[in-house]
Enzyme design. Structure first.
Site, PDB file in Angstrom:
ATOM      1  N   GLY A  78      -6.812  -7.120   1.986  1.00 26.64           N
ATOM      2  CA  GLY A  78      -5.455  -7.030   2.511  1.00 26.64           C
ATOM      3  C   GLY A  78      -4.745  -8.348   2.696  1.00 26.64           C
ATOM      4  O   GLY A  78      -3.579  -8.510   2.314  1.00 26.64           O
TER       5      GLY A  78
ATOM      6  N   GLY B 140     -12.846  -4.193   2.504  1.00 27.46           N
ATOM      7  CA  GLY B 140     -14.249  -3.860   2.742  1.00 27.46           C
ATOM      8  C   GLY B 140     -14.806  -2.879   1.734  1.00 27.46           C
ATOM      9  O   GLY B 140     -15.960  -3.010   1.294  1.00 27.46           O
TER      10      GLY B 140
ATOM     11  N   ARG C 240       0.821  -1.212   0.000  1.00 25.86           N
ATOM     12  CA  ARG C 240       0.000   0.000   0.000  1.00 25.86           C
ATOM     13  C   ARG C 240       0.859   1.268   0.000  1.00 25.86           C
ATOM     14  O   ARG C 240       0.459   2.282  -0.588  1.00 25.86           O
ATOM     15  CB  ARG C 240      -0.941  -0.007   1.208  1.00 25.86           C
ATOM     16  CG  ARG C 240      -2.052  -1.049   1.077  1.00 25.86           C
ATOM     17  CD  ARG C 240      -2.987  -1.055   2.255  1.00 25.86           C
ATOM     18  NE  ARG C 240      -4.143  -1.914   2.015  1.00 25.86           N
ATOM     19  CZ  ARG C 240      -5.150  -2.078   2.863  1.00 25.86           C
ATOM     20  NH1 ARG C 240      -5.138  -1.464   4.031  1.00 25.86           N
ATOM     21  NH2 ARG C 240      -6.163  -2.875   2.556  1.00 25.86           N
TER      22      ARG C 240
ATOM     23  N   LYS D 154     -15.768 -11.863   6.965  1.00 24.78           N
ATOM     24  CA  LYS D 154     -16.656 -10.793   6.452  1.00 24.78           C
ATOM     25  C   LYS D 154     -17.817 -11.406   5.670  1.00 24.78           C
ATOM     26  O   LYS D 154     -18.152 -10.978   4.560  1.00 24.78           O
ATOM     27  CB  LYS D 154     -15.887  -9.805   5.567  1.00 24.78           C
ATOM     28  CG  LYS D 154     -14.832  -9.002   6.319  1.00 24.78           C
ATOM     29  CD  LYS D 154     -14.199  -7.930   5.435  1.00 24.78           C
ATOM     30  CE  LYS D 154     -13.189  -7.109   6.205  1.00 24.78           C
ATOM     31  NZ  LYS D 154     -12.532  -6.077   5.369  1.00 24.78           N
TER      32      LYS D 154
END
Length: 388
Positions: A347, A370, A49, A209
């Site tokens: 991630g 997300g 990132r 999730k």
């Protein structure tokens, strides 16, 4: 999607507040506890990132920006200072990537990377950040003021935070002219392609999730040919269908929805069949897909024209339960070489793919987890709406 972007905008002499995504995994070398003379070290496990932020930083510098003030968060410190979430290790890595000499060894309010680049300390140390407090947002915005009182410019390059209405992503846009950075623009463009994909389109959904990923299935059901499920996602659907998953992690709150969805989609949802349990912390759990199921998934993947992958296959952070994730990554790399469009997000998944050296073998690596899921689920992201 027509966003206001930084391309061909005038940044000459301007102060730019640039929101970046530096929420990366850090580990601590605790060998110093046994050897007091050794200095404790914080190690960046994956700098993907940080590297993704460089094109926008370099573009702004080349465009004549007088100063770039970087805004970023790390972890969930809940509005207070937490030493483990300070940004000084990230400031050091950014300095290295930019081939600069700045070096830090302790927390600061701001990190002077160069004469023109400053990284502010973790925005989430301030309680106003996650509350989207207008006072805090305005305070950040005023950092861009010139000595003559001229307002600065805000650039959002952190797509991974766009699903949250926070002060440094949404609130600040009410006080400054605001634009999308190069990385954010790329994320939106690449993920938008999945909303009208070349068929057959296959979604690989693993990890946790579960509620968010079920919404992705619902939104993409008519455009997706098959959903390959693993991890907690698969465990939840298996239990919903009456299978014994023993002590495996399950999202019990969505069992009814999972069963209904499985029956409605008539064979589109593919689950592991050759269930192999392992012992983890004294519990019998599904920790990875079997070679037989990986082969089954692989055959489907190689027939696809577009693939989206979010969520690791098993408990991949612990060997030998990384075999399934590693195998799927290699299959996607072969598919990409064949001309298949492959998009990897989340991630844990992107970090794993990057770590084994296959990130550049995929069509696109998304920095978001997300936010990517909510985007593909059809939600309007607060951090994007303000840039339209």
């Amino acid at each position: 999607m027509n966003m206001k972007t930084i391309m061909n905008k005038n940044f000459a002499g301007k102060k730019v507040l640039l929101r970046v995504d530096f929420d990366i995994p850090l580990t601590t070398n605790d060998t110093c506890l046994a050897e007091p003379r050794r200095k404790r070290q914080t190690i960046i496990s994956d700098d993907l990132r940080i590297r993704a932020s460089l094109p926008t930083i370099e573009y702004l510098l080349k465009s004549g920006a007088a100063k770039i003030i970087l805004l970023a968060h790390l972890g969930r410190p809940k509005g207070k200072f937490v030493p483990a979430y300070t940004l000084w290790p990230i400031a050091n890595r950014l300095s290295e990537l930019l081939k600069l000499k700045a070096k830090f060894s302790s927390p600061k309010d701001e990190y002077q990377i160069s004469e023109k680049i400053v990284l502010l300390e973790n925005t989430r140390f301030n309680p106003g950040e996650e509350k989207n407090d207008p006072k805090y947002a305005k305070k950040l915005a005023r950092l861009g003021d010139s000595p003559h009182g001229e307002a600065g410019i805000f650039v959002n390059d952190a797509f991974a935070t766009c699903h949250r209405a926070h002060a440094s992503t949404e609130g600040i846009t009410h006080f400054l002219p605001s634009y999308a950075g190069l990385q954010l623009e790329k994320e939106v463009n690449e993920l938008s392609k999945l909303l009208n994909p070349a068929r057959p389109f296959v979604c690989i959904l693993g990890g946790a999730k579960v509620s968010e990923k079920i919404k992705v299935i619902e939104n993409l059901a008519q455009k997706t040919d098959q959903f390959l499920l693993s991890g907690v996602m698969a465990n939840t659907f298996l239990k919903a269908l009456g299978k014994d998953v023993k002590d495996s992690a399950v999202a019990d709150d969505v069992l009814d929805k999972a069963k209904k969805l499985y029956l409605e989609l008539k064979g589109k949802i593919i689950l592991p069949e050759d269930l192999i349990f392992g012992n983890f912390e004294g519990k019998q759990m599904l920790l990875d897909n079997s070679p037989k199921d990986i082969e089954k998934f692989g055959n489907i993947i190689m027939e696809a024209k577009t693939i989206f992958w979010n969520g690791n296959i098993g408990k991949s952070e612990i060997k030998p339960f990384d075999k399934g994730t590693r195998a799927i990554a290699k299959i996607l790399a072969r598919a990409t070489k064949k001309g298949v469009i492959t998009v990897v997000a989340g991630g844990d998944t992107t970090g794993f793919v990057d770590k084994i050296g296959l990130a550049n073998k995929m069509s696109y690596i998304s920095m978001a987890g997300g936010a990517a899921l909510e985007f593909l689920a059809g939600k309007k992201l607060p951090g994007i709406k303000t840039l339209l």
